[in-house]
Design a protein around this motif. Structure first.
Motif, PDB file in Angstrom:
ATOM      1  N   GLY A 126     -12.710 -22.076 -41.243  1.00  0.00           N
ATOM      2  CA  GLY A 126     -12.136 -22.316 -39.932  1.00  0.00           C
ATOM      3  C   GLY A 126     -13.185 -22.321 -38.827  1.00  0.00           C
ATOM      4  N   GLY A 127     -14.164 -21.417 -38.930  1.00  0.00           N
ATOM      5  CA  GLY A 127     -15.225 -21.366 -37.933  1.00  0.00           C
ATOM      6  C   GLY A 127     -16.056 -22.639 -37.917  1.00  0.00           C
ATOM      7  N   LEU A 128     -16.397 -23.136 -39.090  1.00  0.00           N
ATOM      8  CA  LEU A 128     -17.162 -24.383 -39.184  1.00  0.00           C
ATOM      9  C   LEU A 128     -16.340 -25.572 -38.689  1.00  0.00           C
ATOM     10  N   PHE A 129     -15.044 -25.565 -39.006  1.00  0.00           N
ATOM     11  CA  PHE A 129     -14.155 -26.632 -38.546  1.00  0.00           C
ATOM     12  C   PHE A 129     -14.065 -26.633 -37.015  1.00  0.00           C
ATOM     13  N   CYS A 130     -13.965 -25.451 -36.427  1.00  0.00           N
ATOM     14  CA  CYS A 130     -13.890 -25.348 -34.967  1.00  0.00           C
ATOM     15  C   CYS A 130     -15.204 -25.773 -34.307  1.00  0.00           C
ATOM     16  N   LEU A 131     -16.339 -25.432 -34.934  1.00  0.00           N
ATOM     17  CA  LEU A 131     -17.627 -25.882 -34.415  1.00  0.00           C
ATOM     18  C   LEU A 131     -17.724 -27.402 -34.445  1.00  0.00           C
ATOM     19  N   ALA A 132     -17.194 -27.995 -35.518  1.00  0.00           N
ATOM     20  CA  ALA A 132     -17.184 -29.454 -35.613  1.00  0.00           C
ATOM     21  C   ALA A 132     -16.337 -30.064 -34.499  1.00  0.00           C
ATOM     22  N   LEU A 134     -15.697 -28.678 -31.620  1.00  0.00           N
ATOM     23  CA  LEU A 134     -16.424 -28.441 -30.376  1.00  0.00           C
ATOM     24  C   LEU A 134     -17.525 -29.477 -30.206  1.00  0.00           C
ATOM     25  N   TYR A 135     -18.221 -29.783 -31.295  1.00  0.00           N
ATOM     26  CA  TYR A 135     -19.301 -30.787 -31.280  1.00  0.00           C
ATOM     27  C   TYR A 135     -18.757 -32.165 -30.931  1.00  0.00           C
ATOM     28  N   GLN A 136     -17.548 -32.460 -31.419  1.00  0.00           N
ATOM     29  CA  GLN A 136     -16.918 -33.758 -31.162  1.00  0.00           C
ATOM     30  C   GLN A 136     -16.124 -33.783 -29.851  1.00  0.00           C
ATOM     31  N   HIS A 137     -16.169 -32.688 -29.087  1.00  0.00           N
ATOM     32  CA  HIS A 137     -15.441 -32.555 -27.823  1.00  0.00           C
ATOM     33  C   HIS A 137     -13.928 -32.675 -28.018  1.00  0.00           C
ATOM     34  N   MET A 138     -13.434 -32.176 -29.168  1.00  0.00           N
ATOM     35  CA  MET A 138     -11.994 -32.168 -29.430  1.00  0.00           C
ATOM     36  C   MET A 138     -11.429 -30.797 -29.046  1.00  0.00           C
ATOM     37  N   PHE A 139     -11.541 -30.468 -27.759  1.00  0.00           N
ATOM     38  CA  PHE A 139     -11.192 -29.139 -27.282  1.00  0.00           C
ATOM     39  C   PHE A 139      -9.700 -28.842 -27.387  1.00  0.00           C
ATOM     40  N   VAL A 140      -8.904 -29.906 -27.398  1.00  0.00           N
ATOM     41  CA  VAL A 140      -7.465 -29.738 -27.339  1.00  0.00           C
ATOM     42  C   VAL A 140      -6.905 -28.937 -28.519  1.00  0.00           C
ATOM     43  N   MET A 141      -7.565 -29.011 -29.681  1.00  0.00           N
ATOM     44  CA  MET A 141      -7.052 -28.349 -30.883  1.00  0.00           C
ATOM     45  C   MET A 141      -7.776 -27.053 -31.231  1.00  0.00           C
ATOM     46  N   LEU A 142      -8.744 -26.665 -30.424  1.00  0.00           N
ATOM     47  CA  LEU A 142      -9.539 -25.484 -30.759  1.00  0.00           C
ATOM     48  C   LEU A 142      -8.705 -24.205 -30.805  1.00  0.00           C
ATOM     49  N   ALA A 143      -7.912 -23.983 -29.762  1.00  0.00           N
ATOM     50  CA  ALA A 143      -7.121 -22.747 -29.688  1.00  0.00           C
ATOM     51  C   ALA A 143      -6.131 -22.624 -30.846  1.00  0.00           C
ATOM     52  N   PRO A 144      -5.290 -23.640 -31.111  1.00  0.00           N
ATOM     53  CA  PRO A 144      -4.366 -23.507 -32.241  1.00  0.00           C
ATOM     54  C   PRO A 144      -5.065 -23.441 -33.591  1.00  0.00           C
ATOM     55  N   ALA A 145      -6.224 -24.113 -33.723  1.00  0.00           N
ATOM     56  CA  ALA A 145      -6.946 -24.083 -35.001  1.00  0.00           C
ATOM     57  C   ALA A 145      -7.431 -22.674 -35.328  1.00  0.00           C
ATOM     58  N   THR A 146      -7.921 -21.955 -34.320  1.00  0.00           N
ATOM     59  CA  THR A 146      -8.380 -20.580 -34.574  1.00  0.00           C
ATOM     60  C   THR A 146      -7.218 -19.692 -35.019  1.00  0.00           C
ATOM     61  N   LEU A 147      -6.053 -19.883 -34.419  1.00  0.00           N
ATOM     62  CA  LEU A 147      -4.875 -19.109 -34.815  1.00  0.00           C
ATOM     63  C   LEU A 147      -4.443 -19.446 -36.238  1.00  0.00           C
ATOM     64  N   LEU A 148      -4.485 -20.730 -36.588  1.00  0.00           N
ATOM     65  CA  LEU A 148      -4.073 -21.164 -37.926  1.00  0.00           C
ATOM     66  C   LEU A 148      -4.968 -20.559 -39.011  1.00  0.00           C
ATOM     67  N   PHE A 149      -6.277 -20.688 -38.832  1.00  0.00           N
ATOM     68  CA  PHE A 149      -7.192 -20.182 -39.856  1.00  0.00           C
ATOM     69  C   PHE A 149      -7.200 -18.660 -39.905  1.00  0.00           C
TER      70      PHE A 149
END
Length: 213
Positions: A126-132, A134-149
Motif C-alpha cells: 500500500g505504501g508503494l502504491f500510494c507513492l506511485a 503521489l508521483y503521478q499526482h493522483m492525489f484524489v485517491m491517496l486518502a482512501p487508499a491508505t485506509l483500504l490497505f
C-alpha cells in the motif's frame, strides 16, 4: 465439588497459556488513543495548510485550480504523514513494550514476528502504491487508499492478536471504500478512520484488557 472446581481452574489456566502462546495480546489500548490524536493533529495541519473548512468538499479540485500542487505541497504532505507515522509507531512500541513487561510476556516472539510479517505485506504494498499515486499526482485517491490497505493489514494480522483488531480493520476498510466514492471528503474520512476510530478502539481496548489488570 472442590475437585471439579480445581479441574475447571486448571483447564482455564491451560487455555490462557495456549492463548498467550498463539496470540500477541500485549497491544496497548493507550497507544491507539495516542495514534488517533496524532492523526487528528496531522489532518488539522493539512486543513490549515490548504486553508479549507472542515466540511468543505472537493479539496482536490481546489488543489489544482488554486495552484497548490507543487514541490512544496508534496514535501509538506510527506513530512506531515511521516511525522504522524513516526509518532504513532514510537508511542505504540513504548506502550506495548511496557504492557508486555507488566504481563511478564516477551515482546519479540514467534507470534509477534508472524503478526509483523502478516501486517507488513499489505502495508508495504500500500505504501508503494500510494507513492506511485503521489508521483503521478493522483492525489484524489491517496486518502482512501491508505485506509483500504491499512484495513487489509489489520484484518490480515488479526489472527495473531486480539479479535478487536479484526473489527477495527473492517471499519477502516469500509471507510476506505466510502472515501473512494466520496472523493471530495477523502481527507475528512481519513481523519475519522485514523483519528476517531483509533481513539474509540484504544479506549475500548484499555478498559477491556488493561484497566482491570
Amino acid at each position: 465439588m472442590d475437585s471439579t472446581k480445581e479441574h475447571l481452574d486448571t483447564l482455564q489456566e491451560i487455555r490462557n497459556l495456549m492463548e498467550k502462546s498463539s496470540r500477541f495480546i500485549s497491544l496497548s489500548g493507550l497507544s491507539g488513543v495516542f495514534a488517533g490524536l496524532y492523526a487528528l493533529a496531522g489532518a488539522a495541519a493539512a486543513y490549515y495548510y490548504l486553508d479549507l473548512g472542515l466540511l468543505e468538499p472537493s479539496y482536490y479540485e481546489y488543489l489544482y485550480t488554486g495552484g497548490k500542487v507543487n514541490t512544496d505541497f508534496i514535501v509538506f504532505f510527506l513530512a506531515d504523514a511521516l511525522a504522524v507515522l513516526c509518532a504513532a509507531l514510537a508511542t505504540g512500541i513504548f506502550l506495548t513494550t511496557r504492557n508486555a513487561k507488566k504481563q511478564g510476556l516477551p515482546i519479540w516472539s514467534n507470534t509477534s514476528k508472524r503478526l509483523v510479517i502478516s501486517m507488513a505485506i499489505p502495508l508495504v504494498a500500500g505504501g508503494l502504491f500510494c507513492l506511485a499515486m503521489l508521483y503521478q499526482h493522483m492525489f484524489v485517491m491517496l486518502a482512501p487508499a491508505t485506509l483500504l490497505f491499512y484495513g487489509l493489514a489489520l484484518i490480515n494480522g488479526s489472527k495473531y492478536t486480539l479479535r478487536d483488531v479484526y473489527y477495527l480493520g473492517l471499519c477502516e476498510l469500509a471507510l476506505g471504500i466510502a472515501g473512494s466514492f466520496l472523493l471530495g471528503y477523502g481527507l475528512l474520512i481519513w481523519a475519522i478512520g485514523f483519528g476517531v476510530l483509533h481513539i474509540i478502539y484504544g479506549t475500548v481496548m484499555y478498559y477491556k484488557y488493561e484497566r482491570v489488570s
